[in-house]
Design a protein around this motif. Structure first.
Motif, short mmCIF file in Angstrom:
data_model
loop_
_atom_site.label_atom_id
_atom_site.label_comp_id
_atom_site.label_asym_id
_atom_site.label_seq_id
_atom_site.Cartn_x
_atom_site.Cartn_y
_atom_site.Cartn_z
N LYS A 120 -13.65 -4.23 2.71
CA LYS A 120 -12.66 -5.17 3.24
C LYS A 120 -13.04 -5.70 4.62
N ASN A 121 -14.20 -5.27 5.14
CA ASN A 121 -14.64 -5.69 6.47
C ASN A 121 -13.62 -5.32 7.53
N ILE A 122 -13.17 -4.07 7.47
CA ILE A 122 -12.17 -3.57 8.41
C ILE A 122 -12.83 -2.63 9.42
N ILE A 123 -12.59 -2.87 10.70
CA ILE A 123 -13.06 -1.96 11.74
C ILE A 123 -11.96 -0.93 12.00
N PRO A 124 -12.28 0.37 12.04
CA PRO A 124 -11.25 1.39 12.21
C PRO A 124 -10.34 1.12 13.41
N ALA A 125 -9.04 1.32 13.20
CA ALA A 125 -8.05 1.02 14.24
C ALA A 125 -7.89 2.20 15.19
N ILE A 126 -7.45 1.91 16.40
CA ILE A 126 -7.18 2.92 17.43
C ILE A 126 -5.72 2.81 17.84
N ALA A 127 -5.04 3.93 17.89
CA ALA A 127 -3.60 3.94 18.10
C ALA A 127 -3.19 3.24 19.40
N SER A 128 -3.92 3.46 20.47
CA SER A 128 -3.53 2.86 21.76
C SER A 128 -3.63 1.34 21.71
N THR A 129 -4.65 0.81 21.02
CA THR A 129 -4.78 -0.64 20.90
C THR A 129 -3.62 -1.20 20.09
N ASN A 130 -3.28 -0.52 18.99
CA ASN A 130 -2.12 -0.96 18.19
C ASN A 130 -0.86 -1.02 19.04
N ALA A 131 -0.65 -0.02 19.89
CA ALA A 131 0.56 0.03 20.71
C ALA A 131 0.60 -1.13 21.71
N ILE A 132 -0.53 -1.44 22.31
CA ILE A 132 -0.58 -2.52 23.31
C ILE A 132 -0.32 -3.87 22.65
N ILE A 133 -1.00 -4.13 21.54
CA ILE A 133 -0.85 -5.41 20.86
C ILE A 133 0.56 -5.56 20.27
N ASP B 118 0.81 -1.22 0.00
CA ASP B 118 0.00 0.00 0.00
C ASP B 118 0.84 1.26 0.00
N THR B 119 0.20 2.35 -0.44
CA THR B 119 0.80 3.67 -0.32
C THR B 119 0.06 4.45 0.77
N ILE B 120 0.70 5.49 1.26
CA ILE B 120 0.17 6.25 2.40
C ILE B 120 -0.97 7.16 1.96
N GLU B 121 -2.05 7.16 2.76
CA GLU B 121 -3.20 8.03 2.53
C GLU B 121 -3.36 8.97 3.72
N VAL B 122 -4.04 10.08 3.48
CA VAL B 122 -4.25 11.06 4.55
C VAL B 122 -4.95 10.41 5.74
N SER B 123 -5.89 9.51 5.48
CA SER B 123 -6.65 8.87 6.56
C SER B 123 -5.78 7.99 7.45
N ASN B 124 -4.56 7.64 7.00
CA ASN B 124 -3.66 6.81 7.81
C ASN B 124 -2.98 7.60 8.93
N LEU B 125 -2.91 8.90 8.78
CA LEU B 125 -2.00 9.70 9.62
C LEU B 125 -2.41 9.77 11.08
N ASN B 126 -3.68 9.49 11.40
CA ASN B 126 -4.10 9.62 12.80
C ASN B 126 -3.61 8.48 13.67
#
Length: 450
Positions: free
Chosen positions: A278-291, A75-83
């Motif tokens: 794609k059946n993707i639930i929006p990610a949350i930064a804190s959850t990503n960090a913990i996992i 993939d390439t980077i999109e504006v929606s990825n930045l959060n």
């Protein structure tokens, strides 16, 4: 002149794990500074995915003493990825995620070397994946996880008593997040359950009634699914939709916006379109960090033996309060992917062409258009065209000869299969045994066939 105390301070926490014994260490753990040096010099880790979880994994692994890292992402980077994908900045939009993530971590963590690969995971051959000691997954799709799982399990070999050979086990650490929920798991092919052994853990995809989509849409998701499931087929007869093709996704988004405007529905965005399709639930930064932290720790345990690994599936839920739980799942002894492989008995005269037809009809395989490899050698490749042309002449040759006249051996078949009504790429391991072999020589008078 560098301050020697800075080096000590940098690895202080790591040394607490690697320089002293403990009650929970692995059976082969030998504490000492050599272990830290070996971790940095010899252990190679592949991070699959450079999104929200992949960015965290690259950073955590680099800060945990791993020096030789590689990352693959298409993939390439999109504006929606930045959060939430914190390695990226506004000026990086449009650039490959893998390349930007690798550069960013190397600029901030001295001594680490990260090689990026801007391509699909299917574009790499088995030899590429075999070079890594650990594969860490930061993926957001079942299909991609299933493919990498099959690749890692393809290296697994069993002894005469169907026990896994330890030196052929390719460890994987898999992480996943969905909003405030996440999981981390350790997969040791042949020992713990692989991804396919526990595929039932994933809930079925939510499907909307077609009558609702066509006649009474009420939500942005209804408009998106109408464009995806109905409008696409009307406008592109005979052309399959590819969720990984940005042009296809943009077309669905545009049609969904038109549909939403027609019914006075608001809220259709490009990122929501990706999530619904794609059946993707929006990610949350804190959850990503913990996992990611859990996954990086498991990778460190696997590489050094400083502690026993997770056994074998950790779930995290931060939706209401905080809840974590570790569950030990059991390996499926009949698993098509991590098991010893499907046994197929053949006559020595059978051609490669006939073999391909047979596995396409095999009730446990049902592979369409399979490509065949044997110990990394391409016997026949369906694509790209240049490889198909190069290997086409093998189709009429006896498989027995192409395999070096071995009475039995492992072959890998890569093709398309249908899971829950959806076509996906998969890799299968086959144990081929030839009948009519006398002292290593084929009795060519034996009739062909399975």
């Amino acid at each position: 002149m560098a301050d020697p105390s800075a080096h000590v301070s940098r690895w202080r926490d790591l040394d607490k794990l690697l320089l002293r014994p403990g009650n929970l260490v692995g059976p082969n753990f030998e504490p000492g500074p050599e272990l830290r040096d070996d971790l940095r010099a010899y252990v190679r880790v592949l991070v699959v995915g450079a999104g929200g979880l992949g960015c965290e994994l690259l950073k955590d692994l680099a800060l945990s003493g791993f020096r030789n890292l590689e990352v693959i992402d298409m993939d390439t980077i999109e504006v929606s990825n930045l959060n939430r994908q914190f390695l990226f900045r506004l000026q990086d939009v449009g650039k490959p995620k893998a390349e930007v993530a690798a550069t960013c971590v190397m600029e901030r963590v001295s001594g680490v070397n990260i090689v990026p690969h801007f391509c699909r995971i299917e574009d790499k051959d088995l030899e590429f994946y075999s070079d890594f000691n650990i594969i860490a997954l930061g993926l957001d799709s079942i299909e991609a996880r299933s493919y990498i799982n099959a690749v890692a399990c393809s290296f697994l070999e069993y002894d005469s008593e169907d026990n896994p050979c330890e030196e052929t086990i390719k460890p994987m650490v898999d992480g996943g997040t969905e909003g405030f929920k996440g999981h981390a798991r350790v997969i040791l092919p042949g020992v713990t359950p692989c991804f396919e052994c526990t595929i039932w853990l994933f809930p079925p995809q939510v499907k909307f009634p077609l009558c609702t989509l066509a006649e009474t849409p009420r939500t942005p998701a209804h408009c998106i699914e109408y464009a995806h499931l109905i409008k696409w087929n009307e406008a592109h007869v005979g052309k399959s939709f590819d969720a990984d093709d940005p042009e296809h996704m943009q077309w669905v988004y545009s049609e969904a916006v038109k549909r939403a405007e027609l019914f006075g529905i608001t809220g259709v965005t490009y990122s929501l379109t990706q999530g619904v399709v794609k059946n993707i639930i929006p990610a949350i930064a804190s959850t990503n960090a913990i996992i990611s932290a859990a996954c990086a720790l498991e990778a460190l345990k696997i590489a050094t033996g400083c502690s026993k690994t997770l056994s074998n599936y950790l779930t995290y839920n931060g939706l209401e309060g905080l809840h974590t739980k570790v569950t030990e799942f059991v390996k499926d002894k009949d698993c098509l992917v991590c098991g010893p492989g499907i046994l197929i008995e053949l006559d020595a005269s059978i051609s490669l062409q006939k073999f391909i037809e047979l596995i396409g009809e095999h009730p446990r395989l049902l592979l369409s258009k399979p490509s065949i490899t044997h110990h990394g050698k391409n016997l026949y490749m369906q694509a790209p065209p240049v490889l198909e042309e190069m290997t086409r002449s093998n189709l009429q040759l006896p498989l027995f000869e192409l395999m070096g006249k071995l009475p039995k051996d492992i072959i890998h078949a890569t093709g398309m299969t249908c899971v829950n009504g959806k076509k996906m790429s998969c890799l299968r391991k086959l144990r081929v045994m030839f009948k009519g072999i006398v002292d290593g020589v084929a009795d060519m008078d034996t009739a062909g066939g399975a």
